[in-house]
Design an enzyme around this catalytic site. Structure first.
Site, short mmCIF file in Angstrom:
data_model
loop_
_atom_site.label_atom_id
_atom_site.label_comp_id
_atom_site.label_asym_id
_atom_site.label_seq_id
_atom_site.Cartn_x
_atom_site.Cartn_y
_atom_site.Cartn_z
N HIS A 118 0.23 3.82 2.09
CA HIS A 118 -1.24 4.56 1.97
C HIS A 118 -1.27 5.82 2.76
O HIS A 118 -0.67 5.94 4.04
CB HIS A 118 -2.18 3.58 2.63
CG HIS A 118 -2.65 2.50 1.50
ND1 HIS A 118 -3.11 1.32 1.69
CD2 HIS A 118 -1.94 2.37 -0.16
CE1 HIS A 118 -3.43 0.60 0.90
NE2 HIS A 118 -2.76 1.20 -0.31
N LYS A 156 3.72 7.24 -4.29
CA LYS A 156 2.83 8.02 -4.88
C LYS A 156 3.01 9.60 -4.12
O LYS A 156 3.20 9.72 -3.11
CB LYS A 156 1.43 7.61 -4.64
CG LYS A 156 0.96 6.59 -5.88
CD LYS A 156 -0.64 6.47 -5.69
CE LYS A 156 -1.05 5.62 -6.69
NZ LYS A 156 -2.69 5.09 -6.63
N ARG A 159 4.29 -1.17 -5.24
CA ARG A 159 3.62 -0.93 -6.65
C ARG A 159 4.51 -1.30 -7.58
O ARG A 159 5.96 -1.39 -7.76
CB ARG A 159 3.32 0.64 -6.67
CG ARG A 159 2.13 1.09 -5.55
CD ARG A 159 2.21 2.63 -5.78
NE ARG A 159 1.27 3.16 -4.88
CZ ARG A 159 1.55 3.61 -3.50
NH1 ARG A 159 2.85 3.63 -3.03
NH2 ARG A 159 0.68 4.01 -2.51
N TYR A 219 -8.69 -4.15 2.68
CA TYR A 219 -8.19 -5.40 2.84
C TYR A 219 -9.01 -6.09 4.06
O TYR A 219 -8.83 -7.50 4.09
CB TYR A 219 -6.71 -5.28 3.11
CG TYR A 219 -5.97 -4.95 2.05
CD1 TYR A 219 -5.79 -5.75 0.69
CD2 TYR A 219 -5.41 -3.61 1.88
CE1 TYR A 219 -5.27 -5.12 -0.35
CE2 TYR A 219 -4.75 -3.08 0.83
CZ TYR A 219 -4.75 -3.96 -0.41
OH TYR A 219 -4.19 -3.26 -1.24
N ARG A 225 0.68 -7.18 -4.53
CA ARG A 225 0.68 -6.33 -3.43
C ARG A 225 -0.59 -6.40 -2.73
O ARG A 225 -0.48 -6.22 -1.61
CB ARG A 225 0.37 -4.72 -4.12
CG ARG A 225 0.47 -3.77 -3.30
CD ARG A 225 0.86 -2.13 -4.28
NE ARG A 225 0.31 -1.17 -3.27
CZ ARG A 225 0.95 -0.23 -2.45
NH1 ARG A 225 2.42 -0.73 -2.28
NH2 ARG A 225 0.26 0.68 -1.81
N HIS A 234 -0.34 -5.56 -9.45
CA HIS A 234 -0.92 -5.26 -8.25
C HIS A 234 -1.57 -6.30 -7.30
O HIS A 234 -1.98 -5.96 -6.13
CB HIS A 234 -2.11 -4.04 -8.65
CG HIS A 234 -2.06 -2.68 -7.88
ND1 HIS A 234 -0.83 -2.04 -7.62
CD2 HIS A 234 -2.72 -2.35 -6.76
CE1 HIS A 234 -1.17 -1.10 -6.68
NE2 HIS A 234 -2.43 -1.40 -6.36
#
Length: 343
Positions: free
Chosen positions: A315, A220, A198, A324, A292, A289
């Protein structure tokens, strides 16, 4: 008879308060020495009373988000902006116990109806979290934002850049040895694309472990993951380090710094990438992003397991990574439509 025996089994102090093993009524609250303190219904503790002031409440809420909920600093800042916008819409400071779901919905319609669904959803999340905090601190009895629903957001497929276009872009910067910042930007692109970071994670990188084969990344929600660094990325970072040393002082730990020798911010990285994309003639606005997204999509196309990609991206849920697969299938469908004789 049995009920009378059960009541008799509850120890009672001389004061009439229940003893050990009994639950105090809702209008009794624990004091600092853990003995129940009788408080009139509706009476606030001194700590809860201090939260009547909006600024004190927001400061305490921010501390709670960081310390107890593990929210990232950017999330905390965004929540506080939303809440201050809501507070500023009042002629007088709001009284928390008088806020209703109807009032919150009216504010959302008046001030957010023209904003994107994502912005509306975040504002609702901010309100819901704030009033949940006030419930937990016994300031209000229930959360007036609990029933607010965010608008449905269109699930757009992540935008990607073709692998060869990214590699050409990086190479075009790396060969410009006479430009110090071109070396930085080649390494920055290689990190974002080669490691799938990120933009905030890239901004937080420090130089002391830059040449390690793996990096410890705090993502995150303060979740930690280990990310392998490709050899090509390490090579470009190695080229950048002597240039970096000439721009900054020893007390600046950041890997990526500005021309003034200070850590590049998230916005600084966004600006750099957008400018370099225009220089390279890419016919699109490039957001960090997207690199990424491209990292994940290209790995999936090369047969990397979805679970492994989930770990690399950090994630929490596999369902986030699964989008994806839709990107990869969409690309496959385009190839099929263009090549199949019966398409």
């Amino acid at each position: 008879m049995a009920d009378r025996a059960r009541r008799a089994a509850i120890p009672v102090r001389a004061s009439g308060q229940p003893g050990l093993g009994a639950r105090a009524p809702r209008h009794w609250h624990r004091s600092g020495d853990d003995s129940p303190v009788r408080r009139r219904p509706g009476q606030l503790s001194s700590a809860a009373a201090s939260l009547r002031d909006p600024e004190q409440a927001l400061a305490a809420f921010a501390t709670w988000l960081r310390a107890e909920r593990g929210r990232a600093e950017r999330t905390v800042d965004a929540y506080l902006r939303d809440l201050r916008a809501w507070i500023d819409a009042h002629d007088t400071p709001p009284v928390w116990t008088e806020v209703s779901a109807l009032q919150l919905r009216a504010w959302i319609r008046a001030h957010l109806s023209s904003r994107s669904p994502a912005t509306q959803a975040r504002a609702i999340s901010s309100l819901r979290s704030f009033f949940d905090f006030l419930v937990r601190r016994d300031v209000i009895p229930q959360n007036p934002a609990a029933g607010l629903t965010a608008p449905k957001q269109a699930k757009a497929l992540p935008a990607t850049i073709p692998a060869q276009a990214v590699l050409d872009w990086i190479h075009g910067l790396a060969v410009r040895a006479e430009e110090p910042l071109a070396q930085r930007d080649a390494a920055l692109l290689a990190v974002l694309y080669g490691c799938g970071l990120r933009v905030s994670e890239a901004a937080d990188l420090d130089a002391d472990a830059a040449l390690e084969p793996t990096w410890r990344i705090i993502g995150k929600g303060n979740k930690e993951r280990i990310v392998p660094v490709p050899a090509g990325t390490t090579s470009l970072v190695r080229q950048w380090l002597p240039v970096r040393a000439s721009l900054t002082s020893d007390d600046e730990p950041a890997l990526f710094v500005s021309a003034q020798g200070r850590r590049l911010s998230v916005r600084g990285i966004q600006y750099v990438l957008d400018r370099r994309a225009r220089e390279a003639g890419l016919d699109r606005h490039v957001h960090p992003h997207q690199l990424r997204h491209s990292f994940a999509t290209h790995l999936l196309g090369d047969g990397v397991d979805l679970r492994a990609i989930q770990e690399l991206l950090g994630h929490a849920s596999l369902s986030t990574t699964q989008r994806y697969t839709h990107v990869d299938l969409a690309g496959l469908a385009r190839v099929y439509d263009g090549a199949h004789p019966r398409a």
